[in-house]
Motif scaffolding. Structure first.
Motif, PDB file in Angstrom:
ATOM      1  N   LYS A 135       0.840  -1.206   0.000  1.00  0.00           N
ATOM      2  CA  LYS A 135       0.000   0.000   0.000  1.00  0.00           C
ATOM      3  C   LYS A 135       0.873   1.254   0.000  1.00  0.00           C
ATOM      4  O   LYS A 135       0.638   2.191  -0.753  1.00  0.00           O
ATOM      5  CB  LYS A 135      -0.866  -0.020   1.261  1.00  0.00           C
ATOM      6  N   PHE A 136       1.925   1.212   0.858  1.00  0.00           N
ATOM      7  CA  PHE A 136       2.837   2.339   0.968  1.00  0.00           C
ATOM      8  C   PHE A 136       3.545   2.581  -0.366  1.00  0.00           C
ATOM      9  O   PHE A 136       3.623   3.711  -0.845  1.00  0.00           O
ATOM     10  CB  PHE A 136       3.854   2.065   2.076  1.00  0.00           C
ATOM     11  N   ARG A 137       4.022   1.461  -0.966  1.00  0.00           N
ATOM     12  CA  ARG A 137       4.716   1.581  -2.252  1.00  0.00           C
ATOM     13  C   ARG A 137       3.782   2.135  -3.315  1.00  0.00           C
ATOM     14  O   ARG A 137       4.182   2.931  -4.153  1.00  0.00           O
ATOM     15  CB  ARG A 137       5.261   0.217  -2.681  1.00  0.00           C
ATOM     16  N   SER A 138       2.517   1.664  -3.268  1.00  0.00           N
ATOM     17  CA  SER A 138       1.540   2.145  -4.242  1.00  0.00           C
ATOM     18  C   SER A 138       1.342   3.645  -4.097  1.00  0.00           C
ATOM     19  O   SER A 138       1.298   4.368  -5.094  1.00  0.00           O
ATOM     20  CB  SER A 138       0.192   1.455  -4.041  1.00  0.00           C
ATOM     21  N   ILE A 139       1.254   4.075  -2.848  1.00  0.00           N
ATOM     22  CA  ILE A 139       1.054   5.512  -2.599  1.00  0.00           C
ATOM     23  C   ILE A 139       2.242   6.292  -3.164  1.00  0.00           C
ATOM     24  O   ILE A 139       2.076   7.291  -3.861  1.00  0.00           O
ATOM     25  CB  ILE A 139       0.864   5.789  -1.086  1.00  0.00           C
ATOM     26  N   VAL A 140       3.469   5.773  -2.855  1.00  0.00           N
ATOM     27  CA  VAL A 140       4.688   6.443  -3.340  1.00  0.00           C
ATOM     28  C   VAL A 140       4.696   6.466  -4.861  1.00  0.00           C
ATOM     29  O   VAL A 140       4.981   7.498  -5.489  1.00  0.00           O
ATOM     30  CB  VAL A 140       5.950   5.738  -2.791  1.00  0.00           C
ATOM     31  N   LYS A 141       4.340   5.290  -5.449  1.00  0.00           N
ATOM     32  CA  LYS A 141       4.353   5.168  -6.906  1.00  0.00           C
ATOM     33  C   LYS A 141       3.364   6.147  -7.539  1.00  0.00           C
ATOM     34  O   LYS A 141       3.701   6.886  -8.450  1.00  0.00           O
ATOM     35  CB  LYS A 141       3.992   3.725  -7.288  1.00  0.00           C
ATOM     36  N   TYR A 142       2.127   6.147  -6.993  1.00  0.00           N
ATOM     37  CA  TYR A 142       1.101   7.032  -7.560  1.00  0.00           C
ATOM     38  C   TYR A 142       1.459   8.504  -7.352  1.00  0.00           C
ATOM     39  O   TYR A 142       1.204   9.334  -8.228  1.00  0.00           O
ATOM     40  CB  TYR A 142      -0.271   6.714  -6.965  1.00  0.00           C
ATOM     41  N   SER A 143       2.084   8.788  -6.220  1.00  0.00           N
ATOM     42  CA  SER A 143       2.500  10.166  -5.975  1.00  0.00           C
ATOM     43  C   SER A 143       3.548  10.583  -6.997  1.00  0.00           C
ATOM     44  O   SER A 143       3.496  11.699  -7.527  1.00  0.00           O
ATOM     45  CB  SER A 143       3.094  10.314  -4.572  1.00  0.00           C
ATOM     46  N   ALA A 144       4.495   9.648  -7.262  1.00  0.00           N
ATOM     47  CA  ALA A 144       5.549   9.951  -8.230  1.00  0.00           C
ATOM     48  C   ALA A 144       4.954  10.170  -9.609  1.00  0.00           C
ATOM     49  O   ALA A 144       5.308  11.123 -10.311  1.00  0.00           O
ATOM     50  CB  ALA A 144       6.565   8.808  -8.267  1.00  0.00           C
TER      51      ALA A 144
END
Lengths: 180, 117
Positions: free
Chosen positions: B36-45
């Motif tokens: 979930k955290f990685r997804s958030i980081v990915k989507y933010s990027a």
């Protein structure tokens, strides 16, 4: 290792894994019996037990070290068990539901092996009590906790708990006498 | 062998298996959290890149529109100068015409005068 030392382990990521492992070793069994005495059924108790320790894991960071770890876990277990019962069955159908669970437990051999007739009668009497009476009786009678700790777990006043325990005991005696 | 507590019982190895199940669930929860955290980081990027591209494209568009404005201004200025040229040519022609006409008229008047007198 003391609870305080276990809490200290939480400061590092690898320590957190070790801490939860130690907490499970130390508190899993008594937590299970506490849950079982509230919801009666083994499968339900097993599921709730898992939920309790997942919650403990998730909230370890916010645990206040000034209260006892065992009290905190009991509180989570009590809340989870009551939440389960409230979701599963209405309060006015609670006795019937718990009676069914108890009969199912006896039919699957639990009662025969656990033996004593008094124990059986006590279990039958317990499901006649209200949730709060049953929980207070379990914590005081089986777990042998002091009123202060029970008050901390249930967030109630000690005097209220004394009255609740006294009423629970009186009702159990009545039920057992009635059945003899 | 069974373990007994409060009049209830469970199999002897229940708590060992239960511990494994709990730790297993915790591990899954952790992985889910990390995902979930990685997804958030990915989507933010991705959102950041999209924003940067968007801003860049916006800047380019405004540059373009400014260029178009400039071009239109140049063209309109050119048009104005052409108009001015035409006008000035006309004026020149008119003034030249006037002069020649006047001279012609004077000449014709003189000729007429000469012929009459």
């Amino acid at each position: 290792m003391k609870d305080r030392e276990i809490i200290k382990l939480l400061e590092s990521r690898s320590g957190k894994q070790k801490a939860i492992s130690l907490i499970i070793d130390r508190y899993q069994e008594q937590t299970y019996w506490h849950i079982r005495s509230i919801v009666i059924g083994h499968d339900d108790s097993k599921d709730i037990l898992q939920e309790v320790f997942i919650r403990v894991w998730k909230n370890l960071g916010s645990f206040r070290a000034d209260s006892k770890l065992s009290s905190w876990i009991y509180r989570i277990a009590t809340n989870e068990s009551l939440r389960f019962l409230n979701r599963k069955v209405k309060i006015d159908q609670r006795k019937e539901y718990l009676g069914d669970m108890l009969r199912h437990d006896e039919a699957s051999g639990g009662a025969e092996l656990s033996g004593k007739e008094v124990e059986l009668k006590l279990k039958s009497a317990l499901i006649e009590l209200s949730d709060s009476e049953r929980i207070v009786f379990n914590l005081r009678y089986y777990q042998e906790l002091g009123y202060r700790e029970i008050a901390e777990i249930l967030e109630k006043r000690e005097n209220t708990l004394k009255v609740t325990y006294h009423n629970a005991k009186r009702r159990i005696e009545e039920i057992i006498k009635r059945e003899i | 062998m069974k373990k007994i507590g409060r009049g209830f019982e469970v199999s002897e190895d229940f708590f060992d298996r239960s511990k494994i199940d709990i730790l297993d669930r915790i591990e899954k929860e952790e992985k889910r959290k990390m995902f979930k955290f990685r997804s958030i980081v990915k989507y933010s990027a991705v959102a950041m890149i999209a924003l940067v591209i968007g801003l860049g494209a916006g800047g380019f568009m405004s540059e373009n529109s400014r260029a178009v404005d400039n071009e239109e201004m140049v063209l309109s200025q050119l048009d104005d100068s052409e108009d001015e040229d035409i006008i000035s040519d006309d004026e020149l022609m008119l003034s030249q015409f006037d002069e020649s006409e006047i001279i012609d008229l004077i000449m014709s008047d003189d000729e007429l005068f000469e012929t009459v007198f």
